[in-house]
Design an enzyme around this catalytic site. Structure first.
Site, PDB file in Angstrom:
ATOM      1  N   HIS A 219      44.532  -9.157  15.047  1.00 26.83           N
ATOM      2  CA  HIS A 219      44.952  -8.122  16.001  1.00 26.83           C
ATOM      3  C   HIS A 219      45.370  -6.861  15.250  1.00 26.83           C
ATOM      4  CE1 HIS A 219      46.736  -6.417  19.614  1.00 26.83           C
ATOM      5  NE2 HIS A 219      47.831  -6.146  18.900  1.00 26.83           N
TER       6      HIS A 219
ATOM      7  N   GLY B  86      13.067   0.567  25.870  1.00 23.11           N
ATOM      8  CA  GLY B  86      13.434  -0.545  24.994  1.00 23.11           C
ATOM      9  C   GLY B  86      14.319  -0.061  23.862  1.00 23.11           C
ATOM     10  N   VAL B  87      14.414  -0.872  22.812  1.00 26.30           N
ATOM     11  CA  VAL B  87      15.330  -0.583  21.706  1.00 26.30           C
ATOM     12  C   VAL B  87      15.055   0.774  21.073  1.00 26.30           C
ATOM     13  CG1 VAL B  87      16.088  -1.336  19.428  1.00 26.30           C
ATOM     14  CG2 VAL B  87      15.719  -3.022  21.224  1.00 26.30           C
TER      15      VAL B  87
ATOM     16  N   LYS C 265       0.806  -1.222   0.000  1.00 21.18           N
ATOM     17  CA  LYS C 265       0.000   0.000   0.000  1.00 21.18           C
ATOM     18  C   LYS C 265       0.839   1.272   0.000  1.00 21.18           C
ATOM     19  CE  LYS C 265      -0.545   0.342   5.035  1.00 21.18           C
ATOM     20  NZ  LYS C 265      -1.499   0.403   6.163  1.00 21.18           N
TER      21      LYS C 265
END
Length: 461
Positions: A438, A180-181, A38
């Site tokens: 590393h 929350g997120v 839509k």
């Protein structure tokens, strides 16, 4: 009277992450596909969620780096946030990705029908007076921003994430309702842009779905950044004032701010789409499915945020691929929520996969679970990036890794390896054999597993 279109193998109702993934994969497998959308292909994630919010978060990181340049020997300052330019950058990212998706619709020979679709039969979807029939139907209509009873969203002083993404200025102060997120990501952005931020969360801690140790690190970091955190505080009401809003809490406290962001979660889009009328079973508003995402109607599936569980774009994407392959008879392995990686893109980032320590102990017993927490202070790359945090690994005693929980700048990039460790039920000793380059933050993941394998190198075992 509605006109009839020729029958296809698969009709997908909704063109978000789950919907277009189902459509593209089904087309790849030689099935004829009609995709009904839509608004715009890409759905909430691309246009109103994941992508634009992460663009804002990157702009926020740039602001923080410029503001803090002197600690790295670079003389730099932030003289202001030009939201017009920020939005231009954000919208440019969205536009380019949308154009790419439109090209994939054509390349996959998916018949895109633009319009609001409604399920009118067990194998029929109606769009603007035309009925489309398919041997299989995939429901992928997504989710919407939730509010509370009596809490009216006016889009200017009281807003959801939709309106927040289109702001033409940085508010002087904001109350974020929900820790929350979505709430912590917007809080992080606005604080980096210079706003005064107060987070109100009814539950005892921020990011309640994450491991408790991760929540504590984020809470400390946010307070250090100057945010006010009110956990265990329930919202009572909001009044408009001349300068913005006055937010009242059940404990009698009030907080004044220019705006209130309502970020209390998202609910499934199922109303008015003919689901229940056609016989699709619902459970607390979500479409009820079995583990293979089949609904109560044979041949009708549901994917993504319509299905109760993690509301993540990549979960919907995985659902879409799974359903397409199931329809094609490939017998794919069901998608399990515990094995799906989760990232919150605030500063510091939070990334996790698998079980929290508490969930693992509840499932197996406290004597059957061990954990190890590696502090990023011992990681060279994290020191270079000037970020703090940790990598926590949850393990079944003498068994596989049950969960990985990480906090730190850019730490979300490590979750891909962590999900392999969890989903392949790796033993710490097996991960300890791997060589981590590393200096990278991935070494922190390696160090945590070395410690659990009984051979810690950069920590006291």
């Amino acid at each position: 009277m509605a006109s009839e279109a020729s029958e296809v193998d698969v009709i997908v109702l909704g063109g978000g992450s789950g919907g277009y993934a189902a459509a593209f994969r089904a087309a790849e497998l030689g099935l004829s596909v009609t995709l009904v959308e839509k608004d715009k292909v890409g759905g909430t994630c691309l246009h109103y969620g994941c992508i634009p919010t992460k663009a804002l978060l990157h702009a926020a990181e740039v602001a923080d780096v410029a503001r803090d340049g002197e600690r790295f020997g670079v003389t730099s300052t932030v003289t202001g946030i030009d939201m017009a330019k920020v939005n231009e950058y954000k919208n440019g990212v969205v536009g380019r990705l949308h154009k790419g998706l439109q090209g994939l619709v054509k390349a996959n020979k998916v018949n895109l029908v633009e319009g609001a679709g409604r399920l009118v039969g067990p194998n029929t979807v109606e769009v603007d007076g035309t009925r489309y029939t398919g041997r299989h139907i995939v429901l992928a209509t997504g989710s919407h921003a939730r509010s509370l009873p009596g809490l009216d969203i006016d889009g200017s002083k009281v807003l959801t994430s939709y309106e927040a993404l289109e702001l033409d200025r940085v508010p002087a102060s904001v109350v974020v309702l929900g820790g929350g997120v979505i709430g912590v990501e917007f809080a992080s952005v606005w604080r980096s842009f210079g706003a005064e931020v107060t987070i109100v969360e009814a539950l005892p801690r921020l990011l309640p779905g994450e491991d408790e140790a991760s929540s504590k690190i984020v809470d400390r970091a946010f307070r250090k950044r100057g945010m006010a955190i009110k956990t265990g505080s329930r919202f009572a009401g909001v009044e408009h004032t001349d300068d913005g809003v006055s937010v009242s809490l059940e404990n009698g406290e009030t907080v004044e701010a220019e705006m209130l962001l309502v970020a209390i979660g998202r609910g499934p889009v199922t109303e008015g789409l003919g689901f229940s009328e056609t016989g699709v079973g619902l459970d607390n508003g979500f479409v009820a499915t079995d583990e293979r995402l089949r609904t109560s109607i044979p041949g009708v599936y549901a994917v993504g945020d319509l299905v109760a569980g993690l509301q993540l774009a990549h979960r919907g994407f995985a659902h879409g691929i799974f359903v397409a392959e199931d329809i094609a008879g490939l017998d794919p392995v069901p998608v399990e929520d515990a094995g799906i990686p989760r990232i919150t893109y605030c500063d510091p980032e939070v990334a996790s996969v698998g079980l929290t320590a508490a969930a693992a102990q509840e499932r197996l017993g406290t004597d059957k679970v061990t954990t190890f927490d590696y502090n990023l202070a011992g990681n060279g790359r994290s020191q270079i990036l000037a970020t703090q945090g940790s990598v926590k690994v949850v393990q079944e005693v003498d068994g596989p890794v049950l969960g990985v929980h990480m906090v730190g700048g850019r730490i979300g990039e490590l979750i891909a390896e962590a999900q392999l460790i969890y989903n392949w039920e790796a033993l710490p000793a097996e991960v300890a054999q791997l060589v981590h380059p590393h200096p990278t933050q991935s070494e922190a993941l390696g160090e945590a597993h070395l410690a659990l394998a009984g051979k810690p190198l950069h920590v006291h075992g």
